[in-house]
Design a protein around this motif. Structure first.
Motif, short mmCIF file in Angstrom:
data_model
loop_
_atom_site.label_atom_id
_atom_site.label_comp_id
_atom_site.label_asym_id
_atom_site.label_seq_id
_atom_site.Cartn_x
_atom_site.Cartn_y
_atom_site.Cartn_z
N VAL A 115 8.96 0.37 6.55
CA VAL A 115 9.25 0.59 5.12
C VAL A 115 10.26 1.74 4.94
CG1 VAL A 115 8.24 1.24 2.89
CG2 VAL A 115 7.12 -0.48 4.33
N PRO A 116 10.11 2.88 5.64
CA PRO A 116 11.14 3.92 5.50
C PRO A 116 12.54 3.42 5.88
CG PRO A 116 9.22 4.80 6.63
CD PRO A 116 8.99 3.33 6.48
N LEU A 117 12.60 2.54 6.89
CA LEU A 117 13.90 1.99 7.29
C LEU A 117 14.53 1.23 6.13
CD1 LEU A 117 16.01 0.77 9.45
CD2 LEU A 117 14.36 -1.04 9.74
N TYR A 118 13.73 0.34 5.50
CA TYR A 118 14.30 -0.50 4.44
C TYR A 118 14.58 0.30 3.17
CZ TYR A 118 13.30 -4.28 7.61
OH TYR A 118 13.29 -5.10 8.72
N LEU A 119 13.78 1.33 2.90
CA LEU A 119 14.06 2.12 1.70
C LEU A 119 15.27 3.02 1.93
CD1 LEU A 119 10.54 2.91 0.22
CD2 LEU A 119 12.10 1.01 -0.20
N ASN A 120 15.43 3.50 3.15
CA ASN A 120 16.64 4.26 3.46
C ASN A 120 17.86 3.35 3.37
OD1 ASN A 120 18.67 5.01 5.85
ND2 ASN A 120 17.79 6.89 5.05
N ARG A 121 17.71 2.11 3.85
CA ARG A 121 18.83 1.16 3.80
C ARG A 121 19.24 0.87 2.36
NH1 ARG A 121 18.43 -4.57 6.85
NH2 ARG A 121 18.53 -3.26 8.67
N ALA A 122 18.26 0.79 1.46
CA ALA A 122 18.57 0.45 0.06
C ALA A 122 19.53 1.45 -0.56
CB ALA A 122 17.28 0.36 -0.75
N ALA A 151 0.84 -1.20 0.00
CA ALA A 151 0.00 0.00 0.00
C ALA A 151 0.88 1.26 0.00
CB ALA A 151 -0.92 -0.01 1.22
N ILE A 152 1.97 1.22 0.76
CA ILE A 152 2.85 2.41 0.82
C ILE A 152 3.50 2.65 -0.54
CG2 ILE A 152 4.96 3.35 1.87
CD1 ILE A 152 4.16 1.87 4.46
N VAL A 153 4.02 1.58 -1.13
CA VAL A 153 4.71 1.72 -2.42
C VAL A 153 3.72 2.20 -3.49
CG1 VAL A 153 5.78 0.35 -4.27
CG2 VAL A 153 6.59 0.13 -1.92
N GLU A 154 2.51 1.65 -3.47
CA GLU A 154 1.54 2.05 -4.51
C GLU A 154 1.04 3.47 -4.28
OE1 GLU A 154 -1.42 -1.02 -4.97
OE2 GLU A 154 0.10 -2.49 -5.56
N GLU A 155 1.01 3.88 -3.02
CA GLU A 155 0.59 5.27 -2.76
C GLU A 155 1.67 6.25 -3.23
OE1 GLU A 155 -1.79 6.33 0.80
OE2 GLU A 155 -0.09 7.65 1.21
N LEU A 156 2.94 5.83 -3.08
CA LEU A 156 4.04 6.73 -3.45
C LEU A 156 4.27 6.78 -4.96
CD1 LEU A 156 6.77 5.86 -0.76
CD2 LEU A 156 5.63 8.06 -1.03
N GLU A 182 3.84 5.51 -9.23
CA GLU A 182 2.85 5.12 -10.25
C GLU A 182 3.41 4.12 -11.26
OE1 GLU A 182 1.90 8.70 -12.45
OE2 GLU A 182 3.84 8.67 -13.47
N ASN A 183 4.73 4.21 -11.54
CA ASN A 183 5.29 3.36 -12.59
C ASN A 183 5.53 1.94 -12.08
OD1 ASN A 183 8.01 2.16 -13.79
ND2 ASN A 183 6.99 3.38 -15.37
N GLU A 184 5.24 0.94 -12.92
CA GLU A 184 5.30 -0.42 -12.39
C GLU A 184 6.73 -0.91 -12.11
OE1 GLU A 184 4.26 -3.97 -14.24
OE2 GLU A 184 4.28 -3.14 -16.26
N HIS A 185 7.72 -0.42 -12.87
CA HIS A 185 9.10 -0.86 -12.58
C HIS A 185 9.60 -0.19 -11.30
CE1 HIS A 185 9.02 -2.87 -16.34
NE2 HIS A 185 8.81 -1.75 -17.02
N VAL A 186 9.20 1.06 -11.12
CA VAL A 186 9.58 1.77 -9.89
C VAL A 186 8.93 1.07 -8.70
CG1 VAL A 186 9.53 3.99 -8.69
CG2 VAL A 186 9.81 3.93 -11.18
N ARG A 187 7.67 0.70 -8.86
CA ARG A 187 6.98 -0.03 -7.78
C ARG A 187 7.67 -1.37 -7.50
NH1 ARG A 187 0.46 0.62 -8.94
NH2 ARG A 187 0.29 2.73 -8.15
N THR A 188 8.02 -2.08 -8.56
CA THR A 188 8.67 -3.39 -8.38
C THR A 188 9.93 -3.24 -7.54
OG1 THR A 188 7.93 -4.01 -10.59
CG2 THR A 188 9.67 -5.36 -9.63
N PHE A 189 10.73 -2.25 -7.94
CA PHE A 189 12.01 -2.02 -7.29
C PHE A 189 11.83 -1.70 -5.81
CE2 PHE A 189 16.08 0.74 -7.71
CZ PHE A 189 16.85 -0.32 -7.29
N PHE A 190 10.92 -0.77 -5.52
CA PHE A 190 10.79 -0.33 -4.12
C PHE A 190 10.02 -1.36 -3.27
CE2 PHE A 190 12.05 3.69 -6.06
CZ PHE A 190 13.08 4.02 -5.20
N LEU A 191 9.15 -2.13 -3.88
CA LEU A 191 8.49 -3.17 -3.08
C LEU A 191 9.50 -4.27 -2.72
CD1 LEU A 191 5.80 -3.99 -1.81
CD2 LEU A 191 5.37 -5.42 -3.80
N TYR A 192 10.37 -4.60 -3.69
CA TYR A 192 11.40 -5.60 -3.40
C TYR A 192 12.31 -5.09 -2.28
CZ TYR A 192 14.85 -9.28 -4.10
OH TYR A 192 15.69 -10.36 -3.90
#
Ligand SMILES: Cc1cc2nc3c(=O)[nH]c(=O)nc-3n(C[C@H](O)[C@H](O)[C@H](O)COP(=O)(O)OP(=O)(O)OC[C@H]3O[C@@H](n4cnc5c(N)ncnc54)[C@H](O)[C@@H]3O)c2cc1C
Length: 441
Positions: free
Chosen positions: A122-129, A87-92, A94-104
Motif C-alpha cells: 500500500v505505501p508503494l501504491y500511495l507513493n506512486r499516486a 484496513a490500512i486506509v480506514e486506520e489512516l 476518517e473522511n469517506e471521500h478521502v478513503r475512497t480516493f486512497f483505497l482506489y
C-alpha cells in the motif's frame, strides 16, 4: 491524481505533500495532518526498502526475515503486511471521500481491497499516486529505443511468430519451434517471458518436469480483476467544470470520477468479482495535456480505464457487445464533469476489453495485466512457484523465465526482467553492471 465529485469539489494528490494536505483539508483537517506524516514515511519506505527490493532477487526466507527485523522500516512494513488495503486506509483516514480516493489509488494496480498479506504494498501504491510518470512521445518509444539497443548490439527480433515448443534434450534447452514450423537453435540459453502454464505445461512439456512442480504450476492463480481501456482522439481538451474553482484539477495526471461515496467503490469491487457489469466509477488520463507531441497541434488524446471482470466471466459475444455500452456510459458520465466530452468531440476511439488484451497477449490469460494474481502465496520468493522464483528453471539447465509472473509482479518498471538478467550474468560470469559505481540497483 484527483477525485472529482458531482458537487464540484475535488481532492488532489500533488507531488508536494503540503499541497496535498491543503486539498485534503477541505474534507478533513485530521486526514490532512495524517497524510503529511504518512507521505513522508511512505517515501522513506520506498527509498530504503521497497524500491531496492524491486530490483533484486527475493531473499531466502530466514535472510529476509532477519533483514526486516534488523531495521525500523522493515519492522514497520512487517506490521502493515497482515493488513488489507481497506484496513490500512480506514486506520489512516476518517473522511469517506478521502478513503475512497486512497483505497482506489491502493488498488488500481491489482491489489484486492480486502486482501490480507500484502499490506506493505500500500505505501508503494500511495507513493506512486503522487509520482506518476509518462513516457514522452508515448509508451511505444520505450520499446523502440530498447529494440535499437538490441540491434546495435547484434541482436534481432523475429515476429510475430508464436513459439509452439521449447525443445529440451538431455536436460538442456536446445531451441524453440514456432507455429509456422521454423526451428531456432539456442546459442547459450533460452529466456521465456510467458506465463507459467505456457512456458512449462504447453511449451516445455510435463515429461521434463517434476510431478510436484506440475501440480503447483496448475494451481497458479489468475487475476480477479481486469480493465476496460478506451483510447480516444479528441478535437479539443476537456473543459473541467471543477477547474472554475480549482484550476489545478485540469493539470491532474489521472482523474478519478463517479465514486460519490466509499460504499460505491466497495460495491464496485464486489460486483466485478461476481462478474457483474455496472455503471460505476473510472479513471482517465489526458497524455497530450502533459506531452503535446502525442497528437497534431491543438488536438488531444485520452485514456479511460474502468475495472472489469476477468475474461472467464463472459463469452466473446458478451465482451464484444459490452464495447459500445461501456464507452457510451463513460462519455455520458464524463459530461457531468466536463460538458464538452460528447461524441462530437471524439475523432476516433478504440476500446480494449479483457478479450482484446488476451488476444494480443496470450500470456495475459484472463485479460489482466500481470500474468497472475497478486496474493501472499504467490508473492516474492513464492512467485510464481517457489522452485523458479530464482528466475531459472531447476530441471532444465540454461533456461530462464523473466516475466511479470515472477517477483516483483506487473508493471513496466517492476524489475522481473532485470532480476533475471542479473541471474544470467552471474551464471555466465559476465560483468555485473549493477556493481558499478553510482548505480543504486
Ligand atoms: C491494457 C494494459 C495497460 C497497462 N498499463 C500499464 C501502465 O500504465 N503502467 C504500467 O507500469 N504497466 C501497465 N500495464 C502492465 C504492463 O504492461 C505489464 O505488467 C507488462 O507488460 C508485463 O510484462 P511481461 O513481459 O510479463 O508480459 P508482456 O508484456 O505481455 O510480454 C509477453 C509477450 O509475449 C508475447 N507472447 C505470448 N505468447 C507467445 C508465444 N507463444 N510465443 C511468442 N510470443 C508470445 C505476447 O504477445 C507479449 O508481447 C498494462 C497492461 C495492460 C494489458
Amino acid at each position: 491524481m484527483s477525485l472529482s465529485l458531482q458537487d464540484g469539489r475535488t481532492l488532489c494528490i500533488h507531488q508536494d505533500a503540503e499541497r496535498t494536505a491543503r486539498s485534503i483539508a477541505q474534507f478533513s483537517e485530521k486526514d490532512a495532518r495524517t497524510y503529511v506524516k504518512a507521505a513522508a514515511k511512505f517515501k522513506e519506505y520506498m527509498d530504503v526498502f521497497i524500491a531496492p527490493a524491486t530490483y533484486c532477487r527475493p531473499h531466502p526466507a530466514m535472510e529476509a526475515m532477519a533483514k526486516m527485523n534488523s531495521h525500523e522500516i522493515g519492522r514497520d512494513l512487517q506490521a502493515l503486511q497482515p493488513m488489507s488495503p481497506r484496513a490500512i486506509v480506514e486506520e489512516l483516514f476518517e473522511n469517506e471521500h478521502v478513503r475512497t480516493f486512497f483505497l482506489y489509488a491502493s488498488c488500481m494496480w491489482g491489489l484486492d481491497y480486502d486482501l490480507e498479506g500484502l499490506g506493505f504494498l500500500v505505501p508503494l501504491y500511495l507513493n506512486r499516486a503522487a509520482n506518476y510518470r509518462l513516457v514522452v512521445g508515448g509508451t511505444h518509444h520505450l520499446a523502440h529505443v530498447m529494440s535499437k539497443v538490441l540491434y546495435k548490439n547484434g541482436g534481432m527480433i523475429i515476429g510475430p511468430k508464436p513459439v509452439s515448443k521449447i525443445v529440451i534434450e538431455n536436460g538442456r534447452a536446445k531451441g524453440v519451434e514456432t507455429e509456422d514450423g521454423y526451428y531456432y537453435e539456442a546459442g547459450k540459453f533460452i529466456v521465456s517471458s510467458l506465463n507459467p502454464h505456457q512456458t512449462f505445461l504447453e511449451l516445455v512439456g510435463e515429461k521434463h518436469l517434476e510431478p510436484d512442480f506440475v501440480v503447483r504450476t496448475n494451481d497458479y492463480k489468475w487475476e480477479k480483476t481486469s480493465f476496460f481501456h478506451v483510447h480516444m482522439a479528441l478535437t479539443e481538451a476537456p473543459e473541467f467544470k471543477a477547474a472554475e474553482n480549482n484550476p489545478e484539477v485540469a493539470k491532474s495526471f489521472i482523474h478519478l470520477f463517479d465514486y460519490e461515496s466509499y460504499q460505491e467503490l466497495i460495491d464496485h469491487f464486489d460486483a466485478i468479482r461476481m462478474g457483474e457489469v455496472r455503471d460505476a466509477g473510472f479513471n482517465s488520463c489526458f497524455p497530450t495535456l502533459h506531452d503535446p507531441s502525442q497528437a497534431p497541434a491543438g488536438k488531444h488524446t485520452i485514456l479511460l480505464e474502468e475495472f472489469a471482470a476477468p475474461l472467464r466471466f463472459f463469452s466473446e459475444k458478451d465482451w464484444l457487445k459490452m464495447k459500445r455500452e461501456v464507452v457510451d456510459h463513460m462519455l455520458k458520465d464524463w459530461q457531468i464533469y466536463a460538458p464538452n466530452m460528447t461524441w462530437d468531440n471524439v475523432i476516433a476511439h478504440n476500446i480494449q476489453t479483457p478479450l482484446d488484451v488476451a488476444y494480443r497477449h496470450p500470456d495475459m490469460k484472463e485479460g489482466g495485466w500481470a500474468e497472475g494474481a497478486m496474493m501472499l502465496s504467490m508473492h516474492d520468493r513464492f512467485r510464481p512457484v517457489p522452485e523458479i522464483a530464482n528466475y531459472r528453471i531447476p530441471d532444465v539447465k540454461n533456461m530462464y523465465i523473466c516475466s511479470s509472473n515472477l517477483h516483483s509482479c506487473g508493471g513496466i518498471g517492476r524489475g522481473s526482467s532485470y532480476n533475471c538478467f542479473k541471474k544470467i550474468v552471474e551464471d555466465f560470469d559476465l560483468p555485473k553492471i549493477w556493481e558499478e559505481k553510482g548505480r543504486e540497483y
